[in-house]
Each structure stands twice: as structure tokens, then as C-alpha cells.
Scaffold this motif. Structure first.
Motif, PDB file in Angstrom:
ATOM      1  N   GLY A 168      42.005  -7.800  -7.492  1.00  0.00           N
ATOM      2  CA  GLY A 168      41.228  -7.964  -8.503  1.00  0.00           C
ATOM      3  C   GLY A 168      42.355  -7.222  -9.728  1.00  0.00           C
ATOM      4  N   PRO A 169      41.568  -7.945 -11.394  1.00  0.00           N
ATOM      5  CA  PRO A 169      42.564  -7.358 -11.963  1.00  0.00           C
ATOM      6  C   PRO A 169      42.916  -5.808 -12.033  1.00  0.00           C
ATOM      7  N   GLN A 170      44.128  -5.050 -12.641  1.00  0.00           N
ATOM      8  CA  GLN A 170      44.747  -4.055 -12.828  1.00  0.00           C
ATOM      9  C   GLN A 170      44.843  -4.046 -14.337  1.00  0.00           C
ATOM     10  N   LEU A 171      44.779  -4.679 -15.131  1.00  0.00           N
ATOM     11  CA  LEU A 171      45.685  -4.296 -16.218  1.00  0.00           C
ATOM     12  C   LEU A 171      44.548  -3.993 -17.862  1.00  0.00           C
ATOM     13  N   LEU A 172      43.181  -3.696 -16.776  1.00  0.00           N
ATOM     14  CA  LEU A 172      42.189  -3.665 -18.361  1.00  0.00           C
ATOM     15  C   LEU A 172      41.412  -2.246 -17.337  1.00  0.00           C
ATOM     16  N   SER A 173      40.857  -1.908 -18.501  1.00  0.00           N
ATOM     17  CA  SER A 173      39.739  -1.458 -17.697  1.00  0.00           C
ATOM     18  C   SER A 173      38.722  -1.520 -17.698  1.00  0.00           C
ATOM     19  N   THR A 174      39.048  -1.723 -19.646  1.00  0.00           N
ATOM     20  CA  THR A 174      37.353  -2.354 -20.343  1.00  0.00           C
ATOM     21  C   THR A 174      37.775  -3.647 -20.672  1.00  0.00           C
ATOM     22  N   GLY A 175      36.416  -4.588 -20.316  1.00  0.00           N
ATOM     23  CA  GLY A 175      36.847  -6.124 -21.050  1.00  0.00           C
ATOM     24  C   GLY A 175      35.741  -6.314 -22.214  1.00  0.00           C
ATOM     25  N   ASP A 176      35.509  -7.127 -22.498  1.00  0.00           N
ATOM     26  CA  ASP A 176      34.301  -7.293 -23.449  1.00  0.00           C
ATOM     27  C   ASP A 176      33.303  -8.429 -22.280  1.00  0.00           C
ATOM     28  N   GLY A 177      33.723  -8.571 -20.992  1.00  0.00           N
ATOM     29  CA  GLY A 177      33.212  -9.204 -20.217  1.00  0.00           C
ATOM     30  C   GLY A 177      33.412  -9.689 -19.093  1.00  0.00           C
ATOM     31  N   TYR A 178      32.715  -9.575 -17.468  1.00  0.00           N
ATOM     32  CA  TYR A 178      32.744  -9.457 -16.940  1.00  0.00           C
ATOM     33  C   TYR A 178      32.197 -10.545 -16.052  1.00  0.00           C
ATOM     34  N   VAL A 179      32.594 -11.997 -15.292  1.00  0.00           N
ATOM     35  CA  VAL A 179      32.464 -12.707 -14.444  1.00  0.00           C
ATOM     36  C   VAL A 179      32.947 -12.921 -13.223  1.00  0.00           C
ATOM     37  N   LYS A 180      32.085 -13.161 -12.008  1.00  0.00           N
ATOM     38  CA  LYS A 180      32.657 -13.145 -11.033  1.00  0.00           C
ATOM     39  C   LYS A 180      32.522 -15.203 -10.106  1.00  0.00           C
ATOM     40  N   ILE A 181      32.874 -15.326  -9.360  1.00  0.00           N
ATOM     41  CA  ILE A 181      32.729 -16.124  -8.677  1.00  0.00           C
ATOM     42  C   ILE A 181      31.603 -16.576  -7.516  1.00  0.00           C
TER      43      ILE A 181
END
Length: 90
Positions: A46-59
């Protein structure tokens, strides 16, 4: 242009949406904002660049599947974002 520079710009321009298997909601349930910076990581980690985002989605995946190819996952997510934007326009 560095990755950190690009991410700082995305943060200042709009929301960061991270696609991850541990996402909070399925991509088709999430209401993507008009300005969206989509972060998609490699298969498995998965993404390793950001520890937090404004939202997280999955497929959603078939139970026997571990992950999707990042190009396929990106296509699915971009299609959903465009589908929602078409609904906004009509």
C-alpha cells in the motif's frame, strides 16, 4: 520535482484520498470531493508516503485475492471519480 514537493502542493490544493486495503469505506461508497489527490501504493504494502490522509478508500476483492495491480486499482478509482463527476454535471 520531488515527491514531497508534489504532495505538499496536493495538500494545499485539495483533499488527499489514500487507497489502501485497510480503507474506511469502499470506493463506490465514498463521495470524492471535486478536488481530489489520489494516492495509490504498490500491491501488498500500500501507500508508504503519507501516514494520514483526508480519506481512505478500499476496493472490494474476491476472498481468494490478496491485492490488485496498482494500474488496475488506479483505473477503477479514476473511473469511480469520473462517474461521480458525471452525476454532479447532470
Amino acid at each position: 520535482m520531488t515527491t514531497n514537493y508534489s504532495l505538499r502542493n496536493c495538500i494545499s490544493w485539495g483533499l488527499i484520498i489514500i487507497a489502501d486495503i485497510r480503507g474506511e469505506s469502499y470506493h463506490y461508497q465514498y463521495q470524492f470531493p471535486e478536488k481530489t489527490a489520489l494516492v495509490v501504493g504498490n500491491e501488498g504494502n500500500g501507500p508508504q508516503l503519507l501516514s494520514t490522509g483526508d480519506g481512505y478508500v478500499k476496493i472490494p476483492l474476491h476472498p481468494q485475492s490478496e491485492s490488485l495491480n496498482v494500474a488496475i486499482a488506479t483505473g477503477i478509482l479514476l473511473y469511480e471519480i469520473e462517474r461521480q463527476r458525471e452525476n454532479w454535471r447532470s
